[in-house]
Design an enzyme around this catalytic site. Structure first.
Site, PDB file in Angstrom:
ATOM      1  N   ARG A 161       0.847  -1.189   0.000  1.00  0.00           N
ATOM      2  CA  ARG A 161       0.000   0.000   0.000  1.00  0.00           C
ATOM      3  C   ARG A 161       0.886   1.244   0.000  1.00  0.00           C
ATOM      4  O   ARG A 161       2.020   1.219   0.486  1.00  0.00           O
ATOM      5  CB  ARG A 161      -0.904   0.017   1.234  1.00  0.00           C
ATOM      6  CG  ARG A 161      -1.864  -1.163   1.322  1.00  0.00           C
ATOM      7  CD  ARG A 161      -2.650  -1.112   2.633  1.00  0.00           C
ATOM      8  NE  ARG A 161      -3.598  -2.216   2.718  1.00  0.00           N
ATOM      9  CZ  ARG A 161      -3.349  -3.385   3.296  1.00  0.00           C
ATOM     10  NH1 ARG A 161      -2.141  -3.610   3.837  1.00  0.00           N
ATOM     11  NH2 ARG A 161      -4.275  -4.329   3.333  1.00  0.00           N
TER      12      ARG A 161
ATOM     13  N   LYS B  15      -2.049  -2.716   7.870  1.00  0.00           N
ATOM     14  CA  LYS B  15      -3.220  -2.269   8.624  1.00  0.00           C
ATOM     15  C   LYS B  15      -3.313  -3.019   9.948  1.00  0.00           C
ATOM     16  O   LYS B  15      -3.001  -4.206  10.030  1.00  0.00           O
ATOM     17  CB  LYS B  15      -4.486  -2.509   7.807  1.00  0.00           C
ATOM     18  CG  LYS B  15      -4.638  -1.573   6.608  1.00  0.00           C
ATOM     19  CD  LYS B  15      -5.966  -1.804   5.909  1.00  0.00           C
ATOM     20  CE  LYS B  15      -6.175  -0.813   4.779  1.00  0.00           C
ATOM     21  NZ  LYS B  15      -7.480  -1.026   4.090  1.00  0.00           N
TER      22      LYS B  15
ATOM     23  N   HIS C 170      -2.421   3.205  -5.801  1.00  0.00           N
ATOM     24  CA  HIS C 170      -3.258   2.030  -5.552  1.00  0.00           C
ATOM     25  C   HIS C 170      -3.404   1.208  -6.829  1.00  0.00           C
ATOM     26  O   HIS C 170      -3.500  -0.022  -6.779  1.00  0.00           O
ATOM     27  CB  HIS C 170      -4.632   2.473  -5.045  1.00  0.00           C
ATOM     28  CG  HIS C 170      -5.409   1.384  -4.385  1.00  0.00           C
ATOM     29  ND1 HIS C 170      -5.007   0.800  -3.206  1.00  0.00           N
ATOM     30  CD2 HIS C 170      -6.564   0.766  -4.743  1.00  0.00           C
ATOM     31  CE1 HIS C 170      -5.887  -0.126  -2.854  1.00  0.00           C
ATOM     32  NE2 HIS C 170      -6.840  -0.174  -3.768  1.00  0.00           N
TER      33      HIS C 170
ATOM     34  N   ARG D 155      -0.662  -1.195  -7.205  1.00  0.00           N
ATOM     35  CA  ARG D 155      -0.918  -2.369  -6.355  1.00  0.00           C
ATOM     36  C   ARG D 155      -1.831  -3.359  -7.085  1.00  0.00           C
ATOM     37  O   ARG D 155      -1.586  -4.566  -7.075  1.00  0.00           O
ATOM     38  CB  ARG D 155      -1.545  -1.880  -5.047  1.00  0.00           C
ATOM     39  CG  ARG D 155      -1.764  -2.921  -3.983  1.00  0.00           C
ATOM     40  CD  ARG D 155      -2.016  -2.180  -2.659  1.00  0.00           C
ATOM     41  NE  ARG D 155      -2.872  -2.909  -1.739  1.00  0.00           N
ATOM     42  CZ  ARG D 155      -2.441  -3.820  -0.878  1.00  0.00           C
ATOM     43  NH1 ARG D 155      -1.154  -4.142  -0.852  1.00  0.00           N
ATOM     44  NH2 ARG D 155      -3.288  -4.411  -0.045  1.00  0.00           N
TER      45      ARG D 155
ATOM     46  N   HIS E 299      -3.971  -8.989   2.708  1.00  0.00           N
ATOM     47  CA  HIS E 299      -5.432  -9.031   2.816  1.00  0.00           C
ATOM     48  C   HIS E 299      -5.871 -10.078   3.832  1.00  0.00           C
ATOM     49  O   HIS E 299      -5.341 -11.188   3.864  1.00  0.00           O
ATOM     50  CB  HIS E 299      -6.063  -9.371   1.464  1.00  0.00           C
ATOM     51  CG  HIS E 299      -6.000  -8.252   0.478  1.00  0.00           C
ATOM     52  ND1 HIS E 299      -6.069  -8.447  -0.882  1.00  0.00           N
ATOM     53  CD2 HIS E 299      -5.881  -6.908   0.655  1.00  0.00           C
ATOM     54  CE1 HIS E 299      -5.985  -7.279  -1.502  1.00  0.00           C
ATOM     55  NE2 HIS E 299      -5.872  -6.341  -0.589  1.00  0.00           N
TER      56      HIS E 299
ATOM     57  N   TYR F 191      -8.925  -7.317  -6.647  1.00  0.00           N
ATOM     58  CA  TYR F 191      -7.726  -6.625  -7.106  1.00  0.00           C
ATOM     59  C   TYR F 191      -7.244  -7.113  -8.458  1.00  0.00           C
ATOM     60  O   TYR F 191      -6.406  -6.476  -9.080  1.00  0.00           O
ATOM     61  CB  TYR F 191      -6.582  -6.820  -6.093  1.00  0.00           C
ATOM     62  CG  TYR F 191      -6.509  -5.772  -5.037  1.00  0.00           C
ATOM     63  CD1 TYR F 191      -7.567  -5.581  -4.156  1.00  0.00           C
ATOM     64  CD2 TYR F 191      -5.391  -4.967  -4.907  1.00  0.00           C
ATOM     65  CE1 TYR F 191      -7.497  -4.618  -3.174  1.00  0.00           C
ATOM     66  CE2 TYR F 191      -5.312  -4.005  -3.924  1.00  0.00           C
ATOM     67  CZ  TYR F 191      -6.376  -3.832  -3.060  1.00  0.00           C
ATOM     68  OH  TYR F 191      -6.300  -2.880  -2.090  1.00  0.00           O
TER      69      TYR F 191
END
Length: 328
Positions: free
Chosen positions: A171, A195, A267, A270, A293, A302
């Protein structure tokens, strides 16, 4: 000064011919900005095409800069309306704006008529990933700029930045948050804090590692005090950590610099990473791990894989697949 060349000290650069000014601009792109030969040819072609338009409509084989105004540029774009897509017309206008910006900077013209012309409205559809050829074009262009003698540490940083993003699929916040100590050059891995403060280890390719090594070496040479301003891997002009907004801006700048006009965000790189891996037969679960993820369904969104590519992967991997899809 040789006849037919444009001099910075000319009393009135606007009396220079289009060809003289174009030659000066193209030399700037090639030698000072270090753009790829393909990109330079695209700029030169756009400028030549405008000169040919002026010849056809105004009867001036090689117009003087003073003969070109905003109306002439609008007429040129209008003439392209039936034969060129909006993206192509926008690129040609951008070339003219860059050309006049260059001349303005050197005080060879007083105004930028191209800046008075609005870009064609391109709509709101935003491509979410790049094809392999376009990614290679972007990264090879960045590589060429960084490898040029006397290249600045910021040029080297930009190459390393986007090589790392495409190589790892991290990211933009994770990329901006990387420290130098997160890169393991020996093992070819980077430590990523994702995250929820979840840490993961992601492989990084040799090209990206080479780019980071060059960037750090040139940074130490040109900006040695930067290391005293924290542990960030990617730094801004003041030596501090790049922000995510800066990464967005740099990607937009580098895409345009190499002649790619897609509205791609970090993004989107990615997405590109994930799509290219899956297109090449990588396991979706492995891609999920690299992207960080929690759910496989997120990873599936994605990827942009053509049906025929899925069939190739299936036929190559599944022991009971139908090898002949011709219907025989």
């Amino acid at each position: 000064m040789a006849p037919g060349t444009l001099d910075d000290n000319s009393a009135d650069g606007s009396e220079a011919t289009w060809s003289e000014a174009s030659a000066r601009f193209i030399a700037h792109l090639r030698h000072e900005r270090g753009l790829s030969a393909e990109t330079v040819r695209a700029y030169a072609g756009d400028l030549d095409q405008f000169r040919e338009h002026m010849n056809a409509t105004a009867g001036t084989a090689d117009p003087r800069l003073s003969q070109v105004d905003a109306d002439a540029i609008r007429g040129y774009l209008a003439a392209l309306h039936k034969t060129r897509k909006k993206t192509s017309r926008a690129r040609k206008l951008s070339t003219l704006r860059s050309f006049y910006h260059f001349l303005n900077d050197r005080e060879l013209v007083r105004e930028n008529p191209a800046a008075l012309v609005a870009y064609p409205k391109l709509g709101t559809k935003i491509p979410s990933f790049l094809g392999v050829d376009d990614v290679f074009h972007l990264l090879d262009s960045l590589n060429a700029g960084a490898a040029r003698a006397g290249a600045s540490w910021r040029r080297c940083r930009n190459w390393a930045l986007f090589e790392c993003m495409y190589s790892t699929g991290v990211r933009v916040s994770e990329l901006a948050g990387m420290d130098e100590s997160d890169v393991d050059f020996h093992e070819g891995m980077v430590r990523v804090l994702g995250k929820g403060s979840k840490e993961r280890i992601v492989p990084v390719g040799g090209k990206a590692l080479d780019a980071v090594k060059l960037y750090l070496r040139v940074l130490d040479s040109q900006f040695p005090e930067a290391r005293r301003m924290g542990s960030a891997l990617f730094r801004n002009a003041r030596g501090r950590r790049l922000t995510t907004r800066s990464v967005h801006r740099l990607l937009r700048m580098e895409l345009r610099r190499c002649g790619l006009w897609q509205h791609l965000s970090p993004h989107g790189l990615r997405h590109t990473f994930a799509t290219h891996l899956l297109n090449s037969g990588a396991d979706l679960r492995a891609i999920q791990e690299m992207l960080g993820h929690s759910n496989l369904s997120t990873t599936q969104r994605y990827t942009h894989v053509h049906v025929d590519q899925l069939m190739k992967v299936y036929d190559a991997a599944h022991p009971r697949s139908r090898r002949d899809r011709s219907g025989k």
